[in-house]
Design a protein around this motif. Structure first.
Motif, PDB file in Angstrom:
ATOM      1  N   ARG A  14      37.187 -48.667  -4.068  1.00 21.43           N
ATOM      2  CA  ARG A  14      38.437 -49.073  -3.342  1.00 21.43           C
ATOM      3  C   ARG A  14      39.207 -48.382  -2.287  1.00 21.43           C
ATOM      4  NH1 ARG A  14      41.039 -50.260  -8.960  1.00 21.43           N
ATOM      5  NH2 ARG A  14      43.013 -51.210  -7.590  1.00 21.43           N
ATOM      6  N   GLY A  15      38.942 -49.380  -1.198  1.00 23.30           N
ATOM      7  CA  GLY A  15      39.253 -49.109   0.706  1.00 23.30           C
ATOM      8  C   GLY A  15      40.901 -48.798   0.675  1.00 23.30           C
ATOM      9  N   ARG A  16      41.230 -49.014   1.268  1.00 23.16           N
ATOM     10  CA  ARG A  16      42.676 -48.977   1.616  1.00 23.16           C
ATOM     11  C   ARG A  16      43.566 -49.077   1.181  1.00 23.16           C
ATOM     12  NH1 ARG A  16      45.181 -46.154   6.787  1.00 23.16           N
ATOM     13  NH2 ARG A  16      47.315 -47.690   6.664  1.00 23.16           N
ATOM     14  N   ALA A  17      44.691 -48.869   0.268  1.00 21.35           N
ATOM     15  CA  ALA A  17      45.329 -50.777   0.123  1.00 21.35           C
ATOM     16  C   ALA A  17      46.603 -49.095  -0.631  1.00 21.35           C
ATOM     17  CB  ALA A  17      44.521 -50.645  -1.554  1.00 21.35           C
ATOM     18  N   TRP A  18      47.801 -50.227  -0.626  1.00 16.31           N
ATOM     19  CA  TRP A  18      48.963 -49.399  -1.228  1.00 16.31           C
ATOM     20  C   TRP A  18      48.395 -49.463  -2.873  1.00 16.31           C
ATOM     21  CZ3 TRP A  18      52.991 -47.107   0.510  1.00 16.31           C
ATOM     22  CH2 TRP A  18      53.530 -47.882   2.426  1.00 16.31           C
ATOM     23  N   LEU A 209      50.192 -45.058   0.067  1.00 16.28           N
ATOM     24  CA  LEU A 209      49.354 -45.894   1.065  1.00 16.28           C
ATOM     25  C   LEU A 209      47.937 -44.567   1.255  1.00 16.28           C
ATOM     26  CD1 LEU A 209      47.888 -47.961   2.741  1.00 16.28           C
ATOM     27  CD2 LEU A 209      49.209 -46.801   4.583  1.00 16.28           C
ATOM     28  N   ALA A 210      46.309 -45.506   0.702  1.00 12.49           N
ATOM     29  CA  ALA A 210      45.818 -44.396   0.421  1.00 12.49           C
ATOM     30  C   ALA A 210      44.335 -45.307   1.263  1.00 12.49           C
ATOM     31  CB  ALA A 210      45.513 -43.610  -0.553  1.00 12.49           C
ATOM     32  N   GLU A 211      43.873 -43.664   1.460  1.00 11.91           N
ATOM     33  CA  GLU A 211      42.765 -44.509   2.131  1.00 11.91           C
ATOM     34  C   GLU A 211      41.294 -45.029   1.398  1.00 11.91           C
ATOM     35  OE1 GLU A 211      41.925 -44.899   5.484  1.00 11.91           O
ATOM     36  OE2 GLU A 211      43.850 -44.853   5.768  1.00 11.91           O
ATOM     37  N   GLU A 212      41.528 -44.695   0.043  1.00 11.57           N
ATOM     38  CA  GLU A 212      40.472 -45.244  -0.862  1.00 11.57           C
ATOM     39  C   GLU A 212      41.624 -44.533  -2.231  1.00 11.57           C
ATOM     40  OE1 GLU A 212      37.095 -43.575  -0.634  1.00 11.57           O
ATOM     41  OE2 GLU A 212      37.482 -40.942  -1.414  1.00 11.57           O
ATOM     42  N   SER A 214      40.870 -42.187  -4.949  1.00 10.66           N
ATOM     43  CA  SER A 214      40.465 -41.009  -5.441  1.00 10.66           C
ATOM     44  C   SER A 214      41.489 -39.664  -5.026  1.00 10.66           C
ATOM     45  CB  SER A 214      39.489 -40.544  -3.912  1.00 10.66           C
ATOM     46  OG  SER A 214      39.842 -40.249  -2.773  1.00 10.66           O
ATOM     47  N   THR A 215      41.578 -38.620  -5.518  1.00 10.61           N
ATOM     48  CA  THR A 215      42.739 -37.391  -4.849  1.00 10.61           C
ATOM     49  C   THR A 215      42.613 -37.438  -4.171  1.00 10.61           C
ATOM     50  OG1 THR A 215      41.616 -36.886  -8.243  1.00 10.61           O
ATOM     51  CG2 THR A 215      42.848 -35.498  -6.901  1.00 10.61           C
ATOM     52  N   ALA A 216      41.853 -37.199  -3.634  1.00  7.50           N
ATOM     53  CA  ALA A 216      42.169 -36.697  -1.834  1.00  7.50           C
ATOM     54  C   ALA A 216      43.222 -37.558  -1.203  1.00  7.50           C
ATOM     55  CB  ALA A 216      40.824 -36.067  -1.034  1.00  7.50           C
ATOM     56  N   ALA A 217      42.390 -39.083  -1.357  1.00 11.98           N
ATOM     57  CA  ALA A 217      42.900 -39.871  -0.849  1.00 11.98           C
ATOM     58  C   ALA A 217      44.977 -40.077  -1.178  1.00 11.98           C
ATOM     59  CB  ALA A 217      42.438 -40.608  -0.171  1.00 11.98           C
ATOM     60  N   VAL A 218      44.671 -40.112  -2.341  1.00  8.37           N
ATOM     61  CA  VAL A 218      46.373 -40.439  -2.659  1.00  8.37           C
ATOM     62  C   VAL A 218      47.443 -38.474  -2.599  1.00  8.37           C
ATOM     63  CG1 VAL A 218      47.552 -40.108  -5.548  1.00  8.37           C
ATOM     64  CG2 VAL A 218      45.241 -41.930  -4.723  1.00  8.37           C
ATOM     65  N   LEU A 219      46.274 -37.907  -2.702  1.00  8.87           N
ATOM     66  CA  LEU A 219      47.459 -36.871  -2.207  1.00  8.87           C
ATOM     67  C   LEU A 219      47.836 -36.375  -1.056  1.00  8.87           C
ATOM     68  CD1 LEU A 219      46.034 -34.233  -4.504  1.00  8.87           C
ATOM     69  CD2 LEU A 219      47.931 -35.397  -5.033  1.00  8.87           C
ATOM     70  N   ARG A 223      51.300 -36.548   0.663  1.00 11.47           N
ATOM     71  CA  ARG A 223      52.116 -35.092   1.254  1.00 11.47           C
ATOM     72  C   ARG A 223      52.161 -36.020   2.187  1.00 11.47           C
ATOM     73  NH1 ARG A 223      47.305 -33.542   1.397  1.00 11.47           N
ATOM     74  NH2 ARG A 223      47.536 -31.385  -0.524  1.00 11.47           N
ATOM     75  N   ALA A 224      51.862 -37.415   2.933  1.00 11.93           N
ATOM     76  CA  ALA A 224      52.408 -37.568   4.490  1.00 11.93           C
ATOM     77  C   ALA A 224      53.494 -38.514   4.583  1.00 11.93           C
ATOM     78  CB  ALA A 224      51.395 -38.432   5.481  1.00 11.93           C
ATOM     79  N   GLY A 225      53.974 -38.631   2.751  1.00 12.36           N
ATOM     80  CA  GLY A 225      55.248 -39.363   3.496  1.00 12.36           C
ATOM     81  C   GLY A 225      55.253 -41.211   2.979  1.00 12.36           C
ATOM     82  N   ARG A 226      53.964 -41.214   3.184  1.00  9.04           N
ATOM     83  CA  ARG A 226      53.379 -42.992   2.978  1.00  9.04           C
ATOM     84  C   ARG A 226      53.530 -43.411   1.748  1.00  9.04           C
ATOM     85  NH1 ARG A 226      53.444 -46.068   5.742  1.00  9.04           N
ATOM     86  NH2 ARG A 226      51.201 -46.761   6.308  1.00  9.04           N
ATOM     87  N   SER A 227      54.738 -43.278   1.336  1.00 11.25           N
ATOM     88  CA  SER A 227      54.986 -43.896  -0.052  1.00 11.25           C
ATOM     89  C   SER A 227      56.699 -43.918  -0.132  1.00 11.25           C
ATOM     90  CB  SER A 227      54.516 -43.166  -1.500  1.00 11.25           C
ATOM     91  OG  SER A 227      55.345 -41.929  -0.668  1.00 11.25           O
ATOM     92  N   TRP A 228      56.224 -45.182  -1.293  1.00 14.98           N
ATOM     93  CA  TRP A 228      57.461 -45.313  -2.032  1.00 14.98           C
ATOM     94  C   TRP A 228      57.704 -45.209  -3.533  1.00 14.98           C
ATOM     95  CZ3 TRP A 228      58.257 -50.260  -4.002  1.00 14.98           C
ATOM     96  CH2 TRP A 228      57.185 -50.991  -4.537  1.00 14.98           C
ATOM     97  N   ILE A 229      59.205 -45.550  -3.954  1.00 10.58           N
ATOM     98  CA  ILE A 229      58.919 -44.958  -5.123  1.00 10.58           C
ATOM     99  C   ILE A 229      59.537 -46.701  -6.221  1.00 10.58           C
ATOM    100  CG2 ILE A 229      60.088 -44.191  -7.105  1.00 10.58           C
ATOM    101  CD1 ILE A 229      60.418 -42.105  -5.049  1.00 10.58           C
TER     102      ILE A 229
END
Length: 340
Positions: A14-18, A209-212, A214-219, A223-229
């Motif tokens: 599971r690569g880079r995706a929302w 938006l996470a690079e994969e 995974s816990t590390a990528a999601v966090l 942390r970077a604010g690349r997210s919406w609700i």
């Protein structure tokens, strides 16, 4: 004693995706919870989630139950809701079995030590439901040291006496953005269901938006604010700003030079809703969506006029349907601190 089976920290392939996830979820191991981890996992899959965080009240009791429930379609992040005497917070990305101390209040001056402990483990610290109207639920700590603020907790409005005041949490976070963006250290928002009962999961949830997967990528994405609700899986949102041949998405910085900026919002799943754009001057633009629920809104601004732009999408009754972290605008490049 049952064998402990901890979930993997990465889903292969599971690569880079929302990715959609709910980071505030309780089982029967928490006060007021009625569901088993198995039922929570099934509900998360039915709601279209890619990940969830197990955040029991002050215990790691269920950490070892999630391994058999995770899979190639569901990442489980281990965590805890830390219910201190003067505010609750989420510790996300904890090592298996780790419990964060909760036996203190704002006058004890020890919360920073607990935040640092979570950060050393690579975890994320979230100020939970800042305006929850019950003893210990109202968040009395300064946000300094916390990575993210949970501005949307549970249904947007509710008759339940313990429901968080989401409008107050959003207003407080929104007021701080102007000064925070100017300092280059703004703090992202997120939304979670705070599930305790059947039918609550994913209302709302955060899309990151996470690079994969995974816990590390999601966090890292949170942390970077690349997210919406999102209020539900039916809601889709795209939010970008373009200037001078360059573009940026949610949580990013756009260097515009002297070029005008074009803000573009694409929404679906909100029939007859309202899209509003907000800057440090407050609500700067508003437009209506058609009855189909799908539409595009464009607005023009500049870095001189707007240090950031963020989007809100509301249903006709005024309840929130989607809420985005900002795109930050600047005329020239700016070095951003990595600490909050």
């Amino acid at each position: 004693m049952p064998e402990r089976d901890f979930p993997p920290t990465r889903v292969a392939g599971r690569g880079r995706a929302w990715y959609r996830g709910d980071c505030h979820v309780h089982s029967a191991a928490s006060h007021g919870g009625e569901l088993t981890p198995r039922r929570l996992a099934a509900a998360a899959r039915a709601a279209g989630l890619d990940f969830l965080a197990a955040t029991e009240h002050n215990t790691a009791e269920t950490h070892g139950a999630w391994g058999r429930l995770a899979g190639d379609d569901l990442l489980v992040v281990l965590g805890q809701e830390v219910t201190s005497r003067t505010g609750h917070w989420l510790a996300l990305g904890l090592p298996p079995g780790q419990v964060v101390d909760w036996r203190y209040g704002v006058r004890d001056g020890v919360v920073e030590r607990q935040l640092e402990r979570v950060h050393r483990a690579g975890g994320l610290c979230v100020a939970a439901h800042p305006h929850a109207p019950y003893p210990s639920g109202t968040f009395m700590y300064p946000y300094r040291g916390f990575d993210v603020v949970e501005v949307w907790n549970g249904r947007w409005t509710s008759d339940l006496p313990w429901n968080a005041d989401n409008e107050a949490a959003l207003a407080e976070w929104g007021r701080a953005l102007a000064a925070d963006v100017h300092r280059g250290r703004w703090r992202p928002a997120m939304g979670n269901s705070d599930t305790h009962l059947e039918g609550q999961i994913a209302v709302p949830h955060t899309v990151v938006l996470a690079e994969e997967l995974s816990t590390a990528a999601v966090l890292a994405g949170l942390r970077a604010g690349r997210s919406w609700i999102a209020g539900s899986a039916a809601v889709e949102l795209s939010f970008t700003v373009a200037a001078g041949g360059r573009s940026a998405g949610i949580g990013e910085r756009l260097v515009t030079g002297d070029d005008p900026a074009v803000v573009r919002v694409e929404v679906s799943g909100v029939p007859s809703g309202t899209v509003s754009l907000h800057t440090e001057r407050g609500r700067a633009h508003q437009a209506s969506l058609p009855g189909t629920g799908s539409g595009t809104v464009e607005w023009h601004t500049s870095a001189e006029e707007s240090g950031f732009v963020r989007v809100e999408v509301r249903h006709p009754d005024g309840h929130m349907a989607a809420l985005g972290n900002p795109v930050v605008l600047s005329r020239t490049p700016l070095h951003l601190p990595t600490t909050r």
